[in-house]
Motif scaffolding. Structure first.
Motif, short mmCIF file in Angstrom:
data_model
loop_
_atom_site.label_atom_id
_atom_site.label_comp_id
_atom_site.label_asym_id
_atom_site.label_seq_id
_atom_site.Cartn_x
_atom_site.Cartn_y
_atom_site.Cartn_z
N SER A 121 2.39 12.17 4.50
CA SER A 121 2.80 11.67 3.18
C SER A 121 1.85 10.56 2.71
CB SER A 121 4.26 11.22 3.17
OG SER A 121 4.48 10.23 4.12
N ASN A 122 1.31 9.78 3.64
CA ASN A 122 0.27 8.82 3.24
C ASN A 122 -0.97 9.55 2.71
OD1 ASN A 122 1.60 6.47 3.82
ND2 ASN A 122 0.57 6.09 5.76
N ALA A 123 -1.35 10.64 3.41
CA ALA A 123 -2.55 11.38 2.99
C ALA A 123 -2.36 11.94 1.58
CB ALA A 123 -2.85 12.49 3.98
N VAL A 124 -1.13 12.39 1.27
CA VAL A 124 -0.86 12.89 -0.08
C VAL A 124 -0.90 11.73 -1.08
CG1 VAL A 124 0.95 13.85 -1.57
CG2 VAL A 124 0.50 14.88 0.66
N LYS A 125 -0.25 10.64 -0.72
CA LYS A 125 -0.09 9.50 -1.64
C LYS A 125 -1.44 8.83 -1.93
CE LYS A 125 2.48 6.10 0.06
NZ LYS A 125 3.68 5.31 0.40
N PHE A 126 -2.24 8.66 -0.88
CA PHE A 126 -3.48 7.90 -1.05
C PHE A 126 -4.70 8.80 -1.16
CE2 PHE A 126 -0.53 5.13 1.34
CZ PHE A 126 -0.36 4.16 0.38
N PHE B 229 -10.92 4.19 0.02
CA PHE B 229 -10.88 3.84 1.44
C PHE B 229 -10.11 2.54 1.66
CE2 PHE B 229 -14.13 0.50 1.64
CZ PHE B 229 -14.73 0.66 0.40
N ILE B 230 -9.74 2.31 2.91
CA ILE B 230 -8.99 1.10 3.26
C ILE B 230 -10.01 -0.02 3.47
CG2 ILE B 230 -7.40 0.09 4.95
CD1 ILE B 230 -6.53 3.02 5.58
N PRO B 231 -9.84 -1.15 2.79
CA PRO B 231 -10.82 -2.22 2.91
C PRO B 231 -10.95 -2.69 4.36
CG PRO B 231 -9.14 -2.76 1.26
CD PRO B 231 -8.72 -1.49 1.91
N VAL C 163 2.39 -4.35 5.90
CA VAL C 163 1.03 -4.41 5.36
C VAL C 163 0.80 -3.20 4.47
CG1 VAL C 163 -1.43 -4.26 5.94
CG2 VAL C 163 0.08 -5.78 7.24
N ARG C 164 0.39 -3.45 3.22
CA ARG C 164 0.14 -2.38 2.26
C ARG C 164 -1.17 -2.64 1.55
NH1 ARG C 164 3.72 -0.77 -1.95
NH2 ARG C 164 3.06 1.28 -1.26
N GLY C 165 -1.73 -1.57 0.99
CA GLY C 165 -2.90 -1.72 0.14
C GLY C 165 -2.47 -2.23 -1.22
N ASP C 166 -3.45 -2.58 -2.05
CA ASP C 166 -3.09 -3.03 -3.40
C ASP C 166 -3.71 -2.13 -4.46
OD1 ASP C 166 -5.65 -3.72 -3.05
OD2 ASP C 166 -5.38 -5.89 -3.28
N ILE D 212 -9.41 8.79 8.08
CA ILE D 212 -8.89 9.62 9.19
C ILE D 212 -8.01 8.74 10.07
CG2 ILE D 212 -9.43 11.10 11.16
CD1 ILE D 212 -12.13 11.58 10.10
N LEU D 213 -6.77 9.16 10.24
CA LEU D 213 -5.86 8.52 11.19
C LEU D 213 -5.80 9.42 12.41
CD1 LEU D 213 -3.99 5.90 10.66
CD2 LEU D 213 -4.98 6.89 8.60
N THR D 214 -6.09 8.89 13.59
CA THR D 214 -6.14 9.70 14.80
C THR D 214 -5.11 9.20 15.81
OG1 THR D 214 -8.50 10.02 14.44
CG2 THR D 214 -7.66 10.58 16.62
N1 LIG Z 1 -4.32 8.19 4.39
C1 LIG Z 1 -4.56 7.00 3.82
N2 LIG Z 1 -5.60 6.85 2.96
C2 LIG Z 1 -5.86 5.66 2.38
N3 LIG Z 1 -5.13 4.54 2.59
C3 LIG Z 1 -4.08 4.63 3.44
C4 LIG Z 1 -3.74 5.85 4.09
N4 LIG Z 1 -2.66 5.63 4.87
C5 LIG Z 1 -2.33 4.34 4.71
N5 LIG Z 1 -3.18 3.72 3.84
C6 LIG Z 1 -3.13 2.30 3.46
O1 LIG Z 1 -2.36 1.62 4.43
C7 LIG Z 1 -1.25 0.94 3.82
C8 LIG Z 1 -0.06 0.96 4.77
O2 LIG Z 1 0.47 2.28 4.92
P1 LIG Z 1 2.02 2.44 5.27
O3 LIG Z 1 2.30 1.56 6.45
O4 LIG Z 1 2.33 3.88 5.41
O5 LIG Z 1 2.75 1.79 4.02
P2 LIG Z 1 3.11 2.39 2.57
O6 LIG Z 1 2.89 3.88 2.59
O7 LIG Z 1 4.55 2.01 2.37
O8 LIG Z 1 2.18 1.67 1.61
C9 LIG Z 1 -1.01 1.68 2.51
O9 LIG Z 1 -0.40 0.86 1.53
C10 LIG Z 1 -2.44 2.09 2.11
O10 LIG Z 1 -3.09 1.01 1.46
#
Ligand SMILES: Nc1ncnc2c1ncn2[C@@H]1O[C@H](COP(=O)(O)OP(=O)(O)O)[C@@H](O)[C@H]1O
Ligand SMILES: [Mg+2]
Length: 192
Positions: free
Chosen positions: A94-99, A127-129, A141-144, A183-185
């Protein structure tokens, strides 16, 4: 979903508001448990390919415009907590779909590493900073970026992933950059 088997192998819309709220409550309960005794793990024979396929099937219902790819190499079964591992897969996908960037595929690659099984979830997109990466698996912890802002998640998804992985004696890593995406491994030992 596009299915891809390497070598020998053994084997739209937002979710309704009620489900999102239930999920947040569950995440908060898991957070509370993780601060105490840890997330309880009940092991049973589990096939990671089946869990990923099941989760991708429901993701495809929810997000019919997104493309999913599932790659499998070798024996990806283990003695794991089936519900917890499904939750882990669901959080990562669901993160991969959302982000992930709309119009780019999402890949879940499963591989037998001998004593461990690897699951790598890949998406393109922002990408994640680098300064966030060391804290990514901490609670809240979340991205902005726009995707994080729009979604109002709790920032517990990856924290819970890490707790489930630790409960199974495994590891989780992230790689994220401008060209390759994210990539999350996860690596889980086949058995304790
Ligand atoms: N697949 C991904 N691609 C890019 N950024 C990601 C991805 N998964 C997570 N992140 C970053 O990591 C943060 C934390 O993820 P998560 O703990 O699942 O919290 P949430 O989904 O509630 O924001 C996200 O807010 C996003 O910034
Ligand atoms: Mg999340």
């Amino acid at each position: 979903m596009e299915l891809c088997f390497h070598g020998r192998c053994t084997q739209r819309r937002q979710p309704p508001a009620r489900h999102r709220i239930e999920r947040k409550i569950r995440d908060l309960l898991d957070y509370t448990r993780a601060r105490g005794p840890g997330i309880p793990i009940q092991r049973e024979p589990t096939n990671l390919f089946e869990l990923c396929k099941q989760n991708i099937d429901s993701m495809e219902q929810l997000h019919p415009t997104r493309r999913f790819r599932l790659e499998v190499e070798g024996d990806v079964q283990g003695e794991w907590d089936r519900e917890r591992v499904l939750q882990l897969v669901s959080n990562l996908l669901s993160n991969a779909v959302k982000f992930g960037r709309e119009g780019t595929p999402i890949t879940a690659a499963l591989k037998d590493l001998g004593d461990q099984v690897e699951l790598a979830v890949h998406n393109q997109g922002a990408f994640i900073p680098p300064e966030t990466v060391p804290r990514l698996f901490e609670r809240f912890v979340r991205g902005d970026g726009p995707a994080a802002t729009a979604d109002q998640g709790l920032g517990l998804g990856l924290f819970i992933v890490k707790q489930i992985v630790l409960g199974h004696g495994g590891t989780v890593d992230v790689r994220s950059d401008d060209t390759e995406g994210t990539i999350l491994t996860v690596r889980l030992p086949h058995r304790p």
